[in-house]
Design a protein around this motif. Structure first.
Motif, mmCIF file in Angstrom:
data_model
loop_
_atom_site.group_PDB
_atom_site.id
_atom_site.type_symbol
_atom_site.label_atom_id
_atom_site.label_comp_id
_atom_site.label_asym_id
_atom_site.label_seq_id
_atom_site.Cartn_x
_atom_site.Cartn_y
_atom_site.Cartn_z
ATOM 1 N N LEU A 1 0.809 -1.218 0.000
ATOM 2 C CA LEU A 1 0.000 0.000 0.000
ATOM 3 C C LEU A 1 0.842 1.269 0.000
ATOM 4 C CD1 LEU A 1 -2.943 0.979 0.034
ATOM 5 C CD2 LEU A 1 -2.786 1.084 2.533
ATOM 6 N N PHE A 2 1.870 1.301 0.810
ATOM 7 C CA PHE A 2 2.750 2.466 0.888
ATOM 8 C C PHE A 2 3.989 2.263 0.011
ATOM 9 C CE2 PHE A 2 1.421 3.446 5.575
ATOM 10 C CZ PHE A 2 0.208 3.948 5.128
ATOM 11 N N THR A 3 4.580 3.367 -0.389
ATOM 12 C CA THR A 3 5.886 3.301 -1.054
ATOM 13 C C THR A 3 6.883 2.600 -0.147
ATOM 14 O OG1 THR A 3 5.508 5.340 -2.312
ATOM 15 C CG2 THR A 3 7.801 4.682 -1.956
ATOM 16 N N SER A 4 6.809 2.896 1.158
ATOM 17 C CA SER A 4 7.726 2.301 2.130
ATOM 18 C C SER A 4 7.519 0.795 2.283
ATOM 19 C CB SER A 4 7.571 2.978 3.497
ATOM 20 O OG SER A 4 6.233 2.872 3.961
ATOM 21 N N ASP A 5 6.358 0.295 1.868
ATOM 22 C CA ASP A 5 6.138 -1.154 1.829
ATOM 23 C C ASP A 5 6.734 -1.734 0.542
ATOM 24 O OD1 ASP A 5 4.513 -1.510 4.230
ATOM 25 O OD2 ASP A 5 2.928 -0.453 3.153
ATOM 26 N N GLN A 6 6.302 -1.207 -0.588
ATOM 27 C CA GLN A 6 6.696 -1.783 -1.873
ATOM 28 C C GLN A 6 8.183 -1.704 -2.134
ATOM 29 O OE1 GLN A 6 4.328 -3.464 -3.666
ATOM 30 N NE2 GLN A 6 6.152 -4.251 -4.693
ATOM 31 N N VAL A 7 8.854 -0.690 -1.568
ATOM 32 C CA VAL A 7 10.287 -0.531 -1.800
ATOM 33 C C VAL A 7 11.086 -1.709 -1.242
ATOM 34 C CG1 VAL A 7 10.863 0.707 0.351
ATOM 35 C CG2 VAL A 7 12.165 1.175 -1.742
ATOM 36 N N LEU A 8 10.505 -2.413 -0.281
ATOM 37 C CA LEU A 8 11.196 -3.573 0.281
ATOM 38 C C LEU A 8 11.392 -4.660 -0.763
ATOM 39 C CD1 LEU A 8 9.365 -3.891 3.735
ATOM 40 C CD2 LEU A 8 11.450 -2.618 3.180
ATOM 41 N N PHE A 9 10.531 -4.660 -1.787
ATOM 42 C CA PHE A 9 10.661 -5.641 -2.865
ATOM 43 C C PHE A 9 11.380 -5.062 -4.085
ATOM 44 C CE2 PHE A 9 9.007 -7.938 -6.629
ATOM 45 C CZ PHE A 9 9.462 -9.217 -6.302
ATOM 46 N N THR A 10 11.149 -3.781 -4.360
ATOM 47 C CA THR A 10 11.756 -3.188 -5.557
ATOM 48 C C THR A 10 13.239 -2.879 -5.374
ATOM 49 O OG1 THR A 10 11.035 -0.973 -4.865
ATOM 50 C CG2 THR A 10 9.582 -2.200 -6.337
ATOM 51 N N ASP A 11 13.682 -2.708 -4.136
ATOM 52 C CA ASP A 11 15.105 -2.465 -3.881
ATOM 53 C C ASP A 11 15.817 -3.810 -3.730
ATOM 54 O OD1 ASP A 11 17.658 -1.835 -2.529
ATOM 55 O OD2 ASP A 11 16.822 0.182 -2.366
ATOM 56 N N LYS A 12 16.830 -4.027 -4.530
ATOM 57 C CA LYS A 12 17.507 -5.323 -4.558
ATOM 58 C C LYS A 12 18.187 -5.664 -3.236
ATOM 59 C CE LYS A 12 21.794 -3.460 -6.587
ATOM 60 N NZ LYS A 12 22.719 -3.528 -7.752
ATOM 61 N N ARG A 13 18.462 -4.656 -2.415
ATOM 62 C CA ARG A 13 19.119 -4.904 -1.127
ATOM 63 C C ARG A 13 18.190 -5.579 -0.118
ATOM 64 N NH1 ARG A 13 20.945 1.031 0.247
ATOM 65 N NH2 ARG A 13 18.923 1.389 -0.794
ATOM 66 N N SER A 14 16.901 -5.440 -0.298
ATOM 67 C CA SER A 14 15.939 -6.047 0.626
ATOM 68 C C SER A 14 15.061 -7.097 -0.044
ATOM 69 C CB SER A 14 15.054 -4.957 1.247
ATOM 70 O OG SER A 14 14.503 -4.113 0.254
ATOM 71 N N LYS A 15 15.093 -7.153 -1.363
ATOM 72 C CA LYS A 15 14.234 -8.068 -2.119
ATOM 73 C C LYS A 15 14.444 -9.524 -1.720
ATOM 74 C CE LYS A 15 12.892 -9.253 -6.859
ATOM 75 N NZ LYS A 15 13.078 -8.917 -8.301
ATOM 76 N N GLY A 16 15.689 -9.925 -1.505
ATOM 77 C CA GLY A 16 15.974 -11.314 -1.146
ATOM 78 C C GLY A 16 15.300 -11.727 0.144
ATOM 79 N N THR A 17 15.322 -10.834 1.117
ATOM 80 C CA THR A 17 14.676 -11.124 2.407
ATOM 81 C C THR A 17 13.174 -11.272 2.232
ATOM 82 O OG1 THR A 17 16.386 -9.863 3.575
ATOM 83 C CG2 THR A 17 14.342 -10.328 4.773
ATOM 84 N N VAL A 18 12.579 -10.392 1.424
ATOM 85 C CA VAL A 18 11.144 -10.468 1.150
ATOM 86 C C VAL A 18 10.801 -11.820 0.525
ATOM 87 C CG1 VAL A 18 9.260 -9.552 -0.269
ATOM 88 C CG2 VAL A 18 10.802 -7.983 0.930
ATOM 89 N N ASN A 19 11.602 -12.255 -0.439
ATOM 90 C CA ASN A 19 11.333 -13.516 -1.122
ATOM 91 C C ASN A 19 11.426 -14.710 -0.166
ATOM 92 O OD1 ASN A 19 10.839 -12.377 -3.649
ATOM 93 N ND2 ASN A 19 12.979 -12.493 -4.281
ATOM 94 N N VAL A 20 12.414 -14.693 0.703
ATOM 95 C CA VAL A 20 12.575 -15.800 1.660
ATOM 96 C C VAL A 20 11.399 -15.849 2.621
ATOM 97 C CG1 VAL A 20 13.953 -16.664 3.591
ATOM 98 C CG2 VAL A 20 15.089 -15.873 1.512
ATOM 99 N N TRP A 21 11.048 -14.705 3.181
ATOM 100 C CA TRP A 21 9.972 -14.675 4.177
ATOM 101 C C TRP A 21 8.600 -14.875 3.544
ATOM 102 C CZ3 TRP A 21 12.020 -9.994 7.518
ATOM 103 C CH2 TRP A 21 13.163 -10.431 8.216
ATOM 104 N N ALA A 22 8.463 -14.557 2.255
ATOM 105 C CA ALA A 22 7.200 -14.798 1.557
ATOM 106 C C ALA A 22 6.935 -16.292 1.408
ATOM 107 C CB ALA A 22 7.213 -14.141 0.186
ATOM 108 N N SER A 23 8.002 -17.079 1.373
ATOM 109 C CA SER A 23 7.862 -18.523 1.157
ATOM 110 C C SER A 23 8.064 -19.351 2.419
ATOM 111 C CB SER A 23 8.863 -18.992 0.093
ATOM 112 O OG SER A 23 10.201 -18.775 0.532
ATOM 113 N N ASN A 24 8.501 -18.706 3.505
ATOM 114 C CA ASN A 24 8.791 -19.456 4.729
ATOM 115 C C ASN A 24 8.251 -18.698 5.942
ATOM 116 O OD1 ASN A 24 9.996 -20.791 6.973
ATOM 117 N ND2 ASN A 24 11.634 -21.554 5.642
ATOM 118 N N SER A 25 7.057 -19.077 6.362
ATOM 119 C CA SER A 25 6.392 -18.383 7.465
ATOM 120 C C SER A 25 7.153 -18.525 8.777
ATOM 121 C CB SER A 25 4.963 -18.920 7.626
ATOM 122 O OG SER A 25 4.301 -18.282 8.684
#
Length: 258
Positions: free
Chosen positions: A199-223
């Protein structure tokens, strides 16, 4: 706690001047009332009177809300005192703005001893709650001269948000932060980011910025991995700005100073 158990209390932030800051506009009034009632209920027990701070009640309540909505349970460190002051101006610089980029987010959290992993984990609290249209409407209508709609937003999600938040219409409409599972604490928050539904830019940037994208991907698949990181981050957050000794007291009423 001297034998006093406040673990069943569920509430939102204390009704103080800080709540009147625009960034806290979405906080529910009945939550403030619940805190005050919880404090009164505890103090009605003779052995507990004036032994449990409003700050500790809030910390326990936060844990209980998370757990009851499907998130992890965890031990809460206790012994906080309540502060002597509470000003709306204290909010400035201590809450992330919806427009923050990754550097701004990391800088703010680092100022409180929290690292990027902590920041990303705590951002997932947006799996619950809601926000006013004014906090993100810039992404729908005037993001930039080249692209009025933020291109990192899913086109379908952007259209849904435009229906909820019409252009140039004064409204205090509230939109859920998580459009998929708004009442459940889960890792779907990260899955939403993968789909362009932050919803916020501050939310979506966690995925669009490559420095944080990896963490988002891991946590999206591993609760389970996400929940462990979240508990660790919440424990660290609970140690920020703690009042002890002469720096605080235990309020008789959570809505007022002694």
């Amino acid at each position: 706690m001297h034998g006093c158990d406040a673990s069943v209390i569920i509430a939102s932030p204390v009704n103080t001047a800080e709540k009147d800051h625009p960034d806290n506009k979405s906080l529910a009034g009945d939550g403030f009332d619940t805190v005050i009632k919880a404090k009164a209920a505890i103090d009605a027990i003779p052995s507990c009177k004036n032994k449990v701070s409003c700050a500790d009640i809030l910390t326990i309540a936060t844990r209980d809300v998370i757990q009851l909505s499907g998130g992890p349970g965890y031990a809460v460190e206790l012994g906080r005192l309540d502060g002597f002051t509470s000003k709306a101006s204290n909010v400035e610089g201590n809450l992330p703005k919806p427009t923050f980029n990754l550097d701004q987010l990391n800088t703010m959290f680092a100022s409180h001893g929290l690292n990027q992993f902590d920041m990303i984990a705590l951002s997932a609290a947006h799996t619950l709650g809601a926000a006013h249209c004014s906090k993100f409407s810039n992404r729908l209508y005037n993001f930039s001269l080249r692209s009025p709609v933020d291109p990192t937003l899913s086109k379908k999600y952007a259209a849904q948000l435009q229906q909820l938040c019409p252009k140039n219409v004064a409204s205090d409409t509230i939109v859920t932060m998580d459009p998929t599972t708004p009442n459940t604490f889960d890792n779907v928050y990260f899955q939403n980011l993968q789909k362009g539904m932050g919803l916020f830019t501050s939310d979506q940037v966690l995925f669009t910025d490559k420095r944080s994208k990896g963490t988002v991907n891991v946590w999206a698949s591993n609760s389970k991995v996400f929940q462990k990181a979240f508990v660790n981050a919440m424990t660290k957050l609970g140690r920020v700005g703690v009042k002890t000794g002469k720096n605080g007291n235990i309020r008789r009423d959570c809505g007022a100073f002694n």
